[in-house]
Each structure stands twice: as C-alpha cells, then as structure tokens.
Scaffold this active site. Sequence first.
Site, short mmCIF file in Angstrom:
data_model
loop_
_atom_site.label_atom_id
_atom_site.label_comp_id
_atom_site.label_asym_id
_atom_site.label_seq_id
_atom_site.Cartn_x
_atom_site.Cartn_y
_atom_site.Cartn_z
N THR A 142 60.66 20.09 48.90
CA THR A 142 60.79 19.16 47.78
C THR A 142 59.44 18.68 47.27
O THR A 142 59.31 18.36 46.08
CB THR A 142 61.68 17.95 48.15
OG1 THR A 142 61.02 17.13 49.12
CG2 THR A 142 63.03 18.40 48.68
N PRO B 179 57.98 14.27 43.58
CA PRO B 179 58.88 15.31 44.07
C PRO B 179 60.33 14.96 43.71
O PRO B 179 60.78 13.86 43.99
CB PRO B 179 58.69 15.28 45.58
CG PRO B 179 57.91 14.06 45.90
CD PRO B 179 57.45 13.42 44.64
N LEU B 180 61.01 15.89 43.07
CA LEU B 180 62.44 15.67 42.79
C LEU B 180 63.24 16.17 43.99
O LEU B 180 63.82 17.26 43.97
CB LEU B 180 62.85 16.41 41.51
CG LEU B 180 62.65 15.66 40.21
CD1 LEU B 180 63.31 16.38 39.05
CD2 LEU B 180 63.16 14.22 40.29
N HIS B 181 63.26 15.34 45.03
CA HIS B 181 63.85 15.77 46.31
C HIS B 181 65.31 16.22 46.18
O HIS B 181 65.66 17.36 46.47
CB HIS B 181 63.84 14.61 47.31
CG HIS B 181 62.53 13.98 47.57
ND1 HIS B 181 61.56 14.57 48.35
CD2 HIS B 181 62.00 12.78 47.18
CE1 HIS B 181 60.51 13.77 48.43
NE2 HIS B 181 60.75 12.68 47.73
N ASP B 182 66.17 15.27 45.81
CA ASP B 182 67.61 15.50 45.98
C ASP B 182 68.19 16.58 45.05
O ASP B 182 69.11 17.29 45.46
CB ASP B 182 68.37 14.17 45.80
CG ASP B 182 68.04 13.19 46.92
OD1 ASP B 182 67.57 13.62 47.99
OD2 ASP B 182 68.24 11.97 46.71
#
Length: 312
Positions: free
Chosen positions: A194, A239-242
């Site tokens: 991520t 960060p676009l984790h999900d």
Amino acid sequence: MTQKIIIDTDPGQDDAVAILLALASPELEVLGLTVVAGNVPLDLTARNARIVCELAGRPDMPVFAGCDRPLARDLVTAEHVHGKTGLDGPQMADPTMPLQDMHAVDFIIETLRSQPAGSVTLCPLGPLTNIATAFRRAPDIVARVARIVLMGGAYFEVGNITPAAEFNIYVDPEAAKIVFDAGVPLTVLPLDATHKALTTADRVQAFRDLGTEVGRMVAAWTDFFERFDKEKYGSAGAPLHDPCVIAWLLAPDLFTGREINVEIEVDSPLTRGMTVADWWRVTDRPANALFIGGIDADGFFALLTERLARLS
Ligand code: BDR
Ligand code: CA
C-alpha cells in the site's frame, strides 16, 4: 459471475475510497457493510460508512454496527491521520439512511450460514474484531468463508503506528491472531504494497477532473489525508491502503506476492501486533497467507479512476 463480499470497515478516508470502488464495480455484489471501531470510535465509523453509501447513490446498502472495542484491550484510534470525524476534509452532512438493527457480528454469521458455502469473501479494512468475534461465536462459519482479503500488517515496511506494527493489526492483535490462524484462504495487503499506491498530484487531479461529486470528494479526502504522510515519510502523497483490497479482487494481476507463513505477535509490549512474516521461508511453518509485496501503481490508479467515473 459476481463475487459476493462483505466489507468490514472503520472509515477512514481510504476506507471510504475502497467502499466507493466496490460499489462502482459490477463484478462485486456487496452484501453489506459491517463497521468496527478503529480509526475513530464506532459511532463515527457507523456515521461515515453511511455517508459514503449515500455519496455513491446507495442509501439502500445495509450498514451494521459491530464491536466498539478490541477483544482484550483499550481502543487505540487514529485521529492524527484521519481527523476528528475520521472523514475530515470536505464538509459532509450527517447521513439520513438508517443503521440496521442487527449487530454486525450477527449479520456476518447469518450471511455465511445462509449463503452457499464458499461463496462469500470477507474484506476487512480495519481492526479484525468483528471477524474474530464471529469466528469465536460461530466456529461453523469458518469453513464457509471463500476467502479473506484484508489490509493489514507489514514486513519490509515494518510499522506505522509503532516501529513494529501496522495500525489495523496493532489495535486488536488477539483478533488478528484468530483470523490468521483460522485456516481460511487469506490474502494480505500490507504496507509493503500500500505504501507504493501513492496519491501523487497528477493522480488526485485525475479524480478532480472527473467533474463529479464523487471525484471532488475523493480528491478532497486525499488532500486532507496526505498531509500526514507527506510530513511523516516525505513522500509524494498518501498511501491509498484500503482500496488495494478491492483492487486485488478486481485485478489480482496488478499485484505480486508470496504464499508464506505469517504469525501475529500478541505478547510482547515492544512488538505487539507485529506481523511476523516468513518472507524468505526460513522456517518450516506452513503458509497461511498470500502476502502481497508489489503493486502496479499506475494500473491501480487507472482502475480506480475508471471505476469512480461510473459514480456521479
Ligand atoms: C490502515 O489503518 C487505517 O488508518 C487505514 O484506514 C488503513 O486501514 C493503514 O495502516
Ligand atoms: Ca481502514
């Protein structure tokens, strides 16, 4: 054929983008959203999940409130990242759609019992308290889960909430241990993947250029969310984790990883919530997870932008 999923979430700006991506994708049938305490307390995650459904034009989506604290510890939240409401950035009105009466854990159990075995994928985007509670209360459902695809943990990137641990696993390590030990096919999107999905100026502009309410909101959320990461990591964006969880379901070829053993540290005060990932396979512990390390970030953002364009 569509894939049936339950999104278990603690929105969170990046959770919100993940929910939008799922709702915009015809390959996925979202059976419901279950919310958990995590980034912010449960009343706010329940509010935020419904705001996102309404933004997506899906006030019919059932949203269930779940556990308001970890299994064995006090709740740790992340307002320092997500702001006081968890969805800070643009001004958002309170949702008007209702919260379901049923508890999220009961919804997870009932859904897994009533749907054909092996047909429902669980997508946890926050601490694993709801999922672990469902598994503890109804062990018969464990074998009925098709797969768990979750955001959590880290190996090379180690920790974001402590030097050793990623936030979702740190908040409820006992729950994470139950889930990682359950024997369900598991895909893990850790910080290693991520942290490569960064919201650069061009990528955020592409959201804004959609010219829609959804595009404007996603751009405004990422603007807010990225100030923290830019400061902390000196990176080009957040960060676009999900959303990586949903993107893996839609386009697994965008990702690379290894089937390895991952154990959760629950005892040590120093490394609580660490995902001890045997990336180099130096033990003979059996693999229990597909642990993702690489992502085609341009491909990921192209997919995300194309899907968000389908919402108004
Ligand atoms: C995870 O923690 C939360 O702050 C995010 O929503 C994401 O699920 C990243 O460590
Ligand atoms: Ca989250």
